[in-house]
Design an enzyme around this catalytic site. Structure first.
Site, PDB file in Angstrom:
ATOM      1  N   SER A   7       0.879  -1.371  -0.121  1.00 53.82           N
ATOM      2  CA  SER A   7       0.075  -0.053  -0.222  1.00 53.82           C
ATOM      3  C   SER A   7       0.802   1.214   0.084  1.00 53.82           C
ATOM      4  O   SER A   7       1.782   1.342   0.661  1.00 53.82           O
ATOM      5  CB  SER A   7      -1.015  -0.066   1.215  1.00 53.82           C
ATOM      6  OG  SER A   7      -1.312   1.095   1.276  1.00 53.82           O
ATOM      7  N   ASN A  12      -6.656  -1.173   1.892  1.00 61.70           N
ATOM      8  CA  ASN A  12      -5.869  -0.470   3.249  1.00 61.70           C
ATOM      9  C   ASN A  12      -6.777   0.617   3.721  1.00 61.70           C
ATOM     10  O   ASN A  12      -6.935   1.561   3.094  1.00 61.70           O
ATOM     11  CB  ASN A  12      -4.368  -0.155   2.653  1.00 61.70           C
ATOM     12  CG  ASN A  12      -3.709   0.410   3.908  1.00 61.70           C
ATOM     13  OD1 ASN A  12      -3.700   1.531   4.521  1.00 61.70           O
ATOM     14  ND2 ASN A  12      -2.675  -0.285   4.217  1.00 61.70           N
ATOM     15  N   CYS A  65       0.509   4.289  10.389  1.00 61.88           N
ATOM     16  CA  CYS A  65       0.794   5.424   9.555  1.00 61.88           C
ATOM     17  C   CYS A  65       1.754   6.365  10.418  1.00 61.88           C
ATOM     18  O   CYS A  65       1.076   7.143  11.462  1.00 61.88           O
ATOM     19  CB  CYS A  65      -0.074   6.265   8.838  1.00 61.88           C
ATOM     20  SG  CYS A  65       0.480   7.651   8.144  1.00 61.88           S
ATOM     21  N   ASN A  68       5.360  -1.335   8.779  1.00 62.40           N
ATOM     22  CA  ASN A  68       5.280  -0.220   7.973  1.00 62.40           C
ATOM     23  C   ASN A  68       6.580   0.563   7.991  1.00 62.40           C
ATOM     24  O   ASN A  68       7.699   0.025   8.450  1.00 62.40           O
ATOM     25  CB  ASN A  68       3.995   0.525   8.721  1.00 62.40           C
ATOM     26  CG  ASN A  68       3.582   1.746   7.532  1.00 62.40           C
ATOM     27  OD1 ASN A  68       3.902   2.255   6.973  1.00 62.40           O
ATOM     28  ND2 ASN A  68       2.280   1.813   7.693  1.00 62.40           N
TER      29      ASN A  68
HETATM   30  C1  SIN Z   1       1.331   8.271   4.317  1.00 62.44           C
HETATM   31  O1  SIN Z   1       0.450   8.450   3.616  1.00 62.44           O
HETATM   32  O2  SIN Z   1       1.841   9.162   5.102  1.00 62.44           O
HETATM   33  C2  SIN Z   1       2.034   6.663   4.455  1.00 62.44           C
HETATM   34  C3  SIN Z   1       0.964   5.898   4.937  1.00 62.44           C
HETATM   35  C4  SIN Z   1       1.470   4.764   5.694  1.00 62.44           C
HETATM   36  O3  SIN Z   1       2.653   4.859   6.238  1.00 62.44           O
HETATM   37  O4  SIN Z   1       0.678   4.177   6.307  1.00 62.44           O
END
Ligand code: SIN
Length: 303
Positions: A21, A99, A129, A191
């Protein structure tokens, strides 16, 4: 003919390789170069119940062996995704993983409830995130909060539920066990690793958000360690990711205990990364006389 298919919490994937994702959007840009159904599945950019514009630029910085991002979950929202993107993705034949992120438990459940009624195969609950002020990694930082949001989403979600874990915690296995006990069918990890880059001449942070999440080859050893530690303490399967750039990297994650492997940053440096990594994984199996890719999972030899 060797077997490349795996089963991830009841969903049959034609290969263990999943587009991670946030690195593949909704597949549009890559579809121009190759048939995206080559992937075992695609996990689409994190979706929230309401659209989000994300963080101000700059939100990407290149680092040695990695990329630092602070996108801030820019996305068109779940309704627009279901209406404008999902029909095209489903028509390609690729397995779609949604996601899902949120700032409150209610926003997670609302998004998951809508997606449960759509043709996505699985939900990947993003509690990791690092780039948003509310929600995101806040939920993934404690076993109690991780269990609370997982259990609430489980209650409204008829699709298999995979929870995406953060490496920015003291003990990832405690969070993994908590989400398993709260009803998760699988976990995905890791992540990005929280980080920072500085422009020394300007004496300013490289990212407008100051901090961001590091991905790419730099984090592979951290990811392999966490996948190995997590897989051996869970009943549910693990999808491993973090710096997967080659077929051998994918094999390493499976040997560490992963049932499936996600490739992310590789898509940004090589538009053909998906089909290439898959071909390299097949070559790895051939070179090592392995007939079934599932034989790799958890096959680490320790003595
Ligand atoms: C983001 O959109 O900042 C990254 C997404 C993530 O790390 O889950």
């Amino acid at each position: 003919m060797k077997n490349m298919s795996v089963e991830l919490c009841g969903v049959k994937l034609k290969s263990p390789l999943i587009a991670a994702s946030g690195t593949f959007g909704f597949g549009r840009e890559y579809d121009e170069f190759y048939n995206i159904s080559a992937w075992g599945a695609i996990s689409v950019k994190g979706l929230t119940d309401e659209p989000r514009v994300g963080n101000p630029p700059p939100r990407i910085a290149e680092t040695a062996s990695g990329i630092l991002n602070s996108v801030g979950l820019q996305n068109p929202g779940v309704d627009a995704f279901i209406r404008d993107e999902l029909p095209r993705l489903v028509a390609t034949g690729v397995t779609v993983i949604a996601n899902v992120a949120g700032s409150t438990v209610e926003s997670y459940t609302e998004a998951a409830r809508k997606l449960s009624d759509s043709p996505v195969a699985m939900i990947e609950l993003n509690i990791s995130c690092p780039n948003v002020r509310q929600g995101g990694a806040q939920f993934g930082a404690s076993p109690e909060e991780a269990a609370r949001v997982t259990s609430a989403v489980r209650g409204v979600c008829s699709r298999p539920l995979m929870v995406k874990l953060s490496p920015n915690v003291t003990d990832i296995t405690a969070i993994a066990r908590a989400v398993q006990d709260a009803g998760a069918d699988a976990v995905s990890l890791i992540n990005t690793v929280a980080g920072m880059a500085i422009d020394a001449r300007a004496r300013r942070p490289a990212l407008a958000n100051i901090t961001g999440g590091l991905s790419g080859p730099a984090i592979k050893p951290v990811a392999l360690r966490m996948v190995w530690q997590t897989a051996k303490c869970l009943r549910i399967p693990v999808a491993g990711m973090g710096g997967v750039m080659t077929g051998t990297d994918a094999a390493e994650f499976m040997i560490a205990g992963a049932t499936a492997v996600m490739a992310g940053t590789a898509n940004i440096t090589d538009v053909m990364a998906g089909p290439r990594i898959l071909r390299e994984l097949e070559e790895f199996l051939d070179e090592n006389g392995i007939e079934d890719v599932n034989e790799l999972t958890g096959s680490l030899i320790l003595n």
